[in-house]
Design a protein around this motif. Structure first.
Motif, PDB file in Angstrom:
ATOM      1  N   CYS A   1      -4.891   6.495  -3.099  1.00 16.05           N
ATOM      2  CA  CYS A   1      -4.131   6.943  -4.267  1.00 16.05           C
ATOM      3  C   CYS A   1      -4.740   8.204  -4.867  1.00 16.05           C
ATOM      4  N   LEU A   2      -6.057   8.297  -4.887  1.00 10.23           N
ATOM      5  CA  LEU A   2      -6.698   9.519  -5.380  1.00 10.23           C
ATOM      6  C   LEU A   2      -6.264  10.723  -4.549  1.00 10.23           C
ATOM      7  N   TYR A   3      -6.123  10.503  -3.245  1.00 12.61           N
ATOM      8  CA  TYR A   3      -5.708  11.587  -2.345  1.00 12.61           C
ATOM      9  C   TYR A   3      -4.262  11.983  -2.598  1.00 12.61           C
ATOM     10  N   TYR A   4      -3.339  11.047  -2.513  1.00 11.48           N
ATOM     11  CA  TYR A   4      -1.913  11.361  -2.652  1.00 11.48           C
ATOM     12  C   TYR A   4      -1.558  11.751  -4.089  1.00 11.48           C
ATOM     13  N   TRP A   5      -2.001  10.952  -5.043  1.00 13.28           N
ATOM     14  CA  TRP A   5      -1.656  11.219  -6.436  1.00 13.28           C
ATOM     15  C   TRP A   5      -2.345  12.485  -6.945  1.00 13.28           C
TER      16      TRP A   5
ATOM     17  N   VAL B   1       0.836  -1.207   0.000  1.00 19.27           N
ATOM     18  CA  VAL B   1       0.000   0.000   0.000  1.00 19.27           C
ATOM     19  C   VAL B   1       0.868   1.253   0.000  1.00 19.27           C
ATOM     20  N   PHE B   2       1.821   1.322   0.920  1.00 17.32           N
ATOM     21  CA  PHE B   2       2.661   2.513   1.028  1.00 17.32           C
ATOM     22  C   PHE B   2       3.544   2.699  -0.201  1.00 17.32           C
ATOM     23  N   LEU B   3       4.057   1.599  -0.740  1.00 15.21           N
ATOM     24  CA  LEU B   3       4.890   1.720  -1.930  1.00 15.21           C
ATOM     25  C   LEU B   3       4.099   2.296  -3.104  1.00 15.21           C
ATOM     26  N   ILE B   4       2.850   1.859  -3.251  1.00 14.64           N
ATOM     27  CA  ILE B   4       2.000   2.374  -4.328  1.00 14.64           C
ATOM     28  C   ILE B   4       1.647   3.844  -4.083  1.00 14.64           C
ATOM     29  N   GLU B   5       1.265   4.163  -2.848  1.00 17.89           N
ATOM     30  CA  GLU B   5       0.856   5.533  -2.521  1.00 17.89           C
ATOM     31  C   GLU B   5       1.987   6.536  -2.718  1.00 17.89           C
ATOM     32  N   TYR B   6       3.211   6.159  -2.348  1.00 18.37           N
ATOM     33  CA  TYR B   6       4.318   7.111  -2.344  1.00 18.37           C
ATOM     34  C   TYR B   6       5.090   7.143  -3.657  1.00 18.37           C
TER      35      TYR B   6
ATOM     36  N   THR C   1       9.440   2.801   4.407  1.00 14.88           N
ATOM     37  CA  THR C   1       8.472   1.709   4.237  1.00 14.88           C
ATOM     38  C   THR C   1       9.172   0.364   4.132  1.00 14.88           C
ATOM     39  N   VAL C   2      10.278   0.326   3.403  1.00  8.06           N
ATOM     40  CA  VAL C   2      10.980  -0.936   3.168  1.00  8.06           C
ATOM     41  C   VAL C   2      11.836  -1.346   4.359  1.00  8.06           C
ATOM     42  N   PHE C   3      12.519  -0.376   4.996  1.00  7.92           N
ATOM     43  CA  PHE C   3      13.539  -0.730   5.981  1.00  7.92           C
ATOM     44  C   PHE C   3      13.198  -0.370   7.428  1.00  7.92           C
ATOM     45  N   VAL C   4      12.199   0.483   7.664  1.00  6.04           N
ATOM     46  CA  VAL C   4      11.970   0.980   9.016  1.00  6.04           C
ATOM     47  C   VAL C   4      10.617   0.589   9.581  1.00  6.04           C
ATOM     48  N   HIS C   5       9.554   0.815   8.839  1.00  8.21           N
ATOM     49  CA  HIS C   5       8.209   0.662   9.380  1.00  8.21           C
ATOM     50  C   HIS C   5       7.905  -0.752   9.856  1.00  8.21           C
TER      51      HIS C   5
ATOM     52  N   HIS D   1      -0.987  -4.104  11.835  1.00  9.37           N
ATOM     53  CA  HIS D   1      -1.922  -4.914  11.053  1.00  9.37           C
ATOM     54  C   HIS D   1      -1.243  -5.290   9.744  1.00  9.37           C
ATOM     55  N   GLY D   2      -1.429  -6.535   9.335  1.00 13.00           N
ATOM     56  CA  GLY D   2      -0.736  -7.021   8.151  1.00 13.00           C
ATOM     57  C   GLY D   2      -1.305  -6.522   6.843  1.00 13.00           C
ATOM     58  N   THR D   3      -2.628  -6.293   6.808  1.00 19.43           N
ATOM     59  CA  THR D   3      -3.266  -5.955   5.540  1.00 19.43           C
ATOM     60  C   THR D   3      -4.281  -4.827   5.700  1.00 19.43           C
ATOM     61  N   MET D   4      -4.714  -4.310   4.555  1.00 21.14           N
ATOM     62  CA  MET D   4      -5.740  -3.274   4.479  1.00 21.14           C
ATOM     63  C   MET D   4      -6.722  -3.680   3.390  1.00 21.14           C
ATOM     64  N   PRO D   5      -8.016  -3.330   3.529  1.00 21.85           N
ATOM     65  CA  PRO D   5      -8.960  -3.642   2.453  1.00 21.85           C
ATOM     66  C   PRO D   5      -8.512  -3.085   1.115  1.00 21.85           C
ATOM     67  N   LEU D   6      -8.589  -3.903   0.088  1.00 20.20           N
ATOM     68  CA  LEU D   6      -8.091  -3.522  -1.230  1.00 20.20           C
ATOM     69  C   LEU D   6      -8.787  -2.276  -1.766  1.00 20.20           C
TER      70      LEU D   6
END
Length: 294
Positions: A149-153, A74-79, A129-133, A137-142
């Motif tokens: 993404c609409l918000y960040y992008w 999720v974070f990789l896609i958003e950022y 996201t990759v090395f620190v976080h 919770h393991g997952t988020m609703p798809l």
């Protein structure tokens, strides 16, 4: 509906040591969470029966969570989106502004500085996201990934469009404003680094344990905000965007900063209340996000 909507699983539960069958579940939904109460929270992975509020007979409820996506993904896609979207406007691709060669770059230093700051911010987020976080919770609703993404992008495109527009000009004398920008770049980097140190401090404090603990300041001065707020990472995050707003003097950036502050205040208050509820000795001086105020 597709075929996966009709798939159910048979689940065999064994004793981990003797491999003896304890029970057998038929027609189990493929995406469940386990709860003690239909309206309660899902049980965490580390919870055991002995510590749950049940008697010798425990009733567990399975809830269909629907399609899920991992938080790291999720974070990789958003950022990643804002990082590349901003470059489309910064390099003034022909299909963006439809201008001739005279407008392929900006004469204003603030535009270049803004690109450096914006890129640094999201590259830092990707690395964290990759090395620190660490995610509780393991997952988020798809379905939430579209909204996020609409918000960040969307905001990345909106603020990049105006900052990199050929008609964009700093609101005061260019040399004075360039000096102002330089000082805010330094402040931007300073508080961004502070946020990273807060994340590292929390990780080091919890390393080797899944037990929730009260985070405390360390010898690192960037962590001293823990004396005054419960979520200094949010404080630093808002600070970076306030600095970026002052530097660019752009209305879309200011609106994005305001929305960030509102959302992070909500998150900080929730986390602060959780700390107060879980820890009787939680420091009374701390506020959720702004020292002594909020």
């Amino acid at each position: 509906l597709n075929n996966s909507d009709f798939v159910s699983y048979q689940v065999e539960i064994l004793d981990w040591k003797t491999k003896e069958q304890l029970c057998f579940l038929d027609k189990v939904n493929p995406k469940p969470s386990i709860k003690l109460d239909p309206k309660g929270n899902s049980l965490r992975d580390e919870e055991i029966l002995q510590h749950l509020p049940v008697g010798t007979t425990a009733t567990l409820y399975f809830k269909d969570l629907g399609p899920q996506i991992g938080w790291t993904t999720v974070f990789l896609i958003e950022y990643t989106g804002p990082l590349f979207i901003y470059f489309l406007f910064y390099f003034r691709m022909p299909f963006v502004y439809e201008l001739d060669e005279r407008f392929t770059s900006s004469p204003h230093p603030v535009v270049n500085l803004a690109c450096i700051c914006h890129s640094f911010h999201y590259i830092k987020r990707l690395i964290e996201t990759v090395f620190v976080h660490r995610f509780s919770h393991g997952t988020m609703p798809l379905r939430n990934i579209v909204k996020n993404c609409l918000y960040y992008w969307g905001f990345a495109a909106w603020l990049a469009y105006y900052i990199n527009h050929p008609l964009y000009t700093p609101p005061c004398n260019i040399y004075v404003f360039a000096c102002l920008c330089y000082s805010h770049v330094n402040f931007f980097v300073f508080i961004a680094y502070g946020k990273k140190q807060i994340n590292f401090a929390v990780i080091m404090f919890l390393v080797g344990s899944k037990t929730r603990k009260i985070p405390y300041p360390t010898k690192n001065p960037f962590t001293w905000l823990f004396f005054f707020v419960s979520c200094p990472n949010y404080t630093y995050e808002v600070g970076t965007w306030i600095s970026f707003t002052i530097m660019t003097q752009c209305v879309p950036v200011g609106l994005f900063t305001l929305l960030c502050f509102i959302q992070m205040t909500v998150w900080a208050k929730d986390k602060h209340c959780t700390y107060l509820r879980e820890f009787k000795d939680y420091p009374s001086l701390r506020m959720p996000i702004i020292p002594f105020l909020l």
